[in-house]
Design a protein around this motif. Sequence first.
Motif, short mmCIF file in Angstrom:
data_model
loop_
_atom_site.label_atom_id
_atom_site.label_comp_id
_atom_site.label_asym_id
_atom_site.label_seq_id
_atom_site.Cartn_x
_atom_site.Cartn_y
_atom_site.Cartn_z
N PRO A 60 12.91 -25.38 -20.98
CA PRO A 60 13.80 -25.85 -21.90
C PRO A 60 15.28 -25.50 -21.86
CG PRO A 60 11.47 -25.13 -22.81
CD PRO A 60 11.71 -24.86 -21.30
N ASN A 61 15.44 -24.10 -21.32
CA ASN A 61 16.74 -23.55 -21.13
C ASN A 61 17.06 -23.36 -19.62
OD1 ASN A 61 16.85 -23.27 -24.10
ND2 ASN A 61 15.84 -21.36 -23.83
N GLY A 62 16.38 -23.77 -18.84
CA GLY A 62 16.47 -23.88 -17.23
C GLY A 62 15.71 -22.68 -16.82
N GLU A 63 15.75 -22.63 -15.37
CA GLU A 63 14.86 -21.78 -14.78
C GLU A 63 15.54 -21.20 -13.25
OE1 GLU A 63 10.29 -21.71 -13.93
OE2 GLU A 63 11.00 -22.42 -11.86
N ILE A 64 15.84 -20.01 -13.25
CA ILE A 64 16.45 -19.28 -12.22
C ILE A 64 15.44 -18.62 -10.99
CG2 ILE A 64 18.18 -17.66 -11.46
CD1 ILE A 64 19.05 -18.12 -14.46
N ASP A 65 15.22 -19.01 -9.92
CA ASP A 65 14.25 -18.71 -9.01
C ASP A 65 14.87 -17.81 -7.58
OD1 ASP A 65 12.04 -20.06 -10.51
OD2 ASP A 65 12.64 -21.82 -9.54
N MET A 66 14.23 -16.73 -7.63
CA MET A 66 14.61 -16.05 -6.40
C MET A 66 13.15 -16.19 -5.49
SD MET A 66 15.12 -11.93 -5.77
CE MET A 66 15.19 -11.44 -3.93
N VAL A 67 13.46 -16.82 -4.17
CA VAL A 67 12.34 -16.99 -3.44
C VAL A 67 12.24 -16.04 -2.18
CG1 VAL A 67 11.53 -18.89 -1.86
CG2 VAL A 67 12.73 -19.76 -3.87
N MET A 68 11.27 -15.43 -1.90
CA MET A 68 10.90 -14.39 -0.90
C MET A 68 9.73 -14.74 -0.28
SD MET A 68 11.28 -11.13 -3.74
CE MET A 68 10.63 -12.01 -4.97
N PRO A 69 10.15 -15.29 1.07
CA PRO A 69 8.90 -15.75 1.81
C PRO A 69 8.10 -14.62 2.31
CG PRO A 69 10.98 -17.41 2.09
CD PRO A 69 11.32 -16.21 1.37
N GLN A 70 7.06 -14.64 2.47
CA GLN A 70 6.21 -13.57 3.12
C GLN A 70 5.71 -13.91 4.34
OE1 GLN A 70 5.90 -10.26 1.22
NE2 GLN A 70 7.70 -11.52 0.67
N THR A 71 5.64 -15.45 4.64
CA THR A 71 5.22 -15.78 6.05
C THR A 71 6.56 -16.67 6.39
OG1 THR A 71 2.95 -16.46 5.27
CG2 THR A 71 3.83 -17.57 6.99
N ALA A 72 6.73 -16.45 7.51
CA ALA A 72 8.00 -17.14 8.17
C ALA A 72 7.78 -18.64 8.23
CB ALA A 72 8.20 -16.86 9.83
N GLY A 73 8.81 -19.43 7.69
CA GLY A 73 8.97 -20.53 7.21
C GLY A 73 8.43 -20.95 5.93
N ALA A 74 7.65 -20.20 4.85
CA ALA A 74 7.47 -20.58 3.66
C ALA A 74 8.44 -20.77 2.90
CB ALA A 74 6.73 -19.31 3.13
N ARG A 75 8.30 -21.89 1.93
CA ARG A 75 9.39 -22.46 1.39
C ARG A 75 8.90 -22.58 -0.16
NH1 ARG A 75 13.89 -25.05 3.80
NH2 ARG A 75 13.81 -24.61 6.07
N PHE A 76 9.61 -22.42 -1.30
CA PHE A 76 9.28 -22.65 -2.46
C PHE A 76 10.19 -24.06 -3.28
CE2 PHE A 76 10.72 -22.37 -7.10
CZ PHE A 76 9.35 -22.32 -7.67
N ASP A 77 9.30 -25.01 -3.38
CA ASP A 77 9.78 -26.11 -3.71
C ASP A 77 11.04 -26.63 -2.43
OD1 ASP A 77 8.28 -26.41 -6.06
OD2 ASP A 77 10.08 -26.18 -7.41
N GLY A 78 10.73 -26.62 -1.55
CA GLY A 78 11.64 -26.88 -0.29
C GLY A 78 12.71 -25.74 0.02
N THR A 79 12.79 -24.85 -0.82
CA THR A 79 13.99 -23.66 -0.71
C THR A 79 13.25 -22.54 0.21
OG1 THR A 79 14.65 -24.46 -2.67
CG2 THR A 79 15.32 -22.05 -1.82
N PRO A 80 14.05 -22.26 1.20
CA PRO A 80 13.73 -21.07 1.91
C PRO A 80 13.93 -19.80 1.26
CG PRO A 80 15.48 -21.95 2.99
CD PRO A 80 15.13 -22.76 1.74
N ALA A 81 14.22 -18.80 1.99
CA ALA A 81 14.71 -17.48 1.14
C ALA A 81 15.91 -17.83 0.52
CB ALA A 81 14.94 -16.38 2.26
N GLY A 82 16.11 -17.35 -0.52
CA GLY A 82 17.37 -17.50 -1.40
C GLY A 82 17.10 -17.80 -2.83
N TRP A 83 17.99 -18.70 -3.48
CA TRP A 83 17.71 -18.95 -4.92
C TRP A 83 17.88 -20.44 -5.16
CZ3 TRP A 83 17.61 -15.18 -8.51
CH2 TRP A 83 18.03 -14.10 -8.20
N LYS A 84 16.91 -20.95 -6.17
CA LYS A 84 16.78 -22.18 -6.49
C LYS A 84 17.00 -21.91 -8.25
CE LYS A 84 15.36 -26.51 -6.37
NZ LYS A 84 16.19 -27.52 -5.73
N VAL A 85 17.92 -22.87 -8.64
CA VAL A 85 18.10 -23.04 -10.11
C VAL A 85 17.99 -24.63 -10.68
CG1 VAL A 85 19.86 -22.92 -11.67
CG2 VAL A 85 20.03 -21.16 -9.81
N TYR A 86 16.83 -24.50 -11.56
CA TYR A 86 16.66 -25.70 -12.40
C TYR A 86 17.33 -25.67 -13.80
CZ TYR A 86 12.88 -26.44 -9.03
OH TYR A 86 12.33 -26.61 -7.85
#
Length: 154
Positions: free
Chosen positions: A97-123
């Motif tokens: 409802p108010n957005g989401e701010i994600d910090m992505v921390m891969p624990q396996t080389a090459g892992a991605r969260f919603d296509g995002t590697p290490a870093g930030w993804k904001v919805y």
Amino acid sequence: MRDSFESLVKTITQSIAGRPVDAALEAYLNRQHGPGSDWFRDMTRACEAGVDEGWLCNREAGGVRYGRVVKPGPGSAGFSVDVVDMTDLAGPHHVHPNGEIDMVMPQTAGARFDGTPAGWKVYPPGSAHRPTVAGGRALVLYLLPDGAIEFTQS
């Protein structure tokens, strides 16, 4: 390590308090607090230690380990703080409802969260998704303005 985690949370939430939850915020976070920064490295270590010590991600549902660590309030500039631990799976569909701010921390080389590697993804506010980790294991710290999240049946 929990004190360090809470101090790092305060640093990040104070730095983004009052900013719109949008692409400009994502760019700011990746520039100022991205994977090459001391803050990102320290928070990654704190999250890994928290999982190992059992006070982070101490619940499990559908293969997702998770836990709300900080409730929204003055100390977190109104953000809730959750951390999830996922390996090659999609989590439950939900709306931000108010957005989401994600910090992505891969624990396996090459892992991605919603296509995002290490870093930030904001919805932005009103967006929705099935959070998905592919390519291995990742920890994801997410900040929710006012703790707002709505799980759906999709």
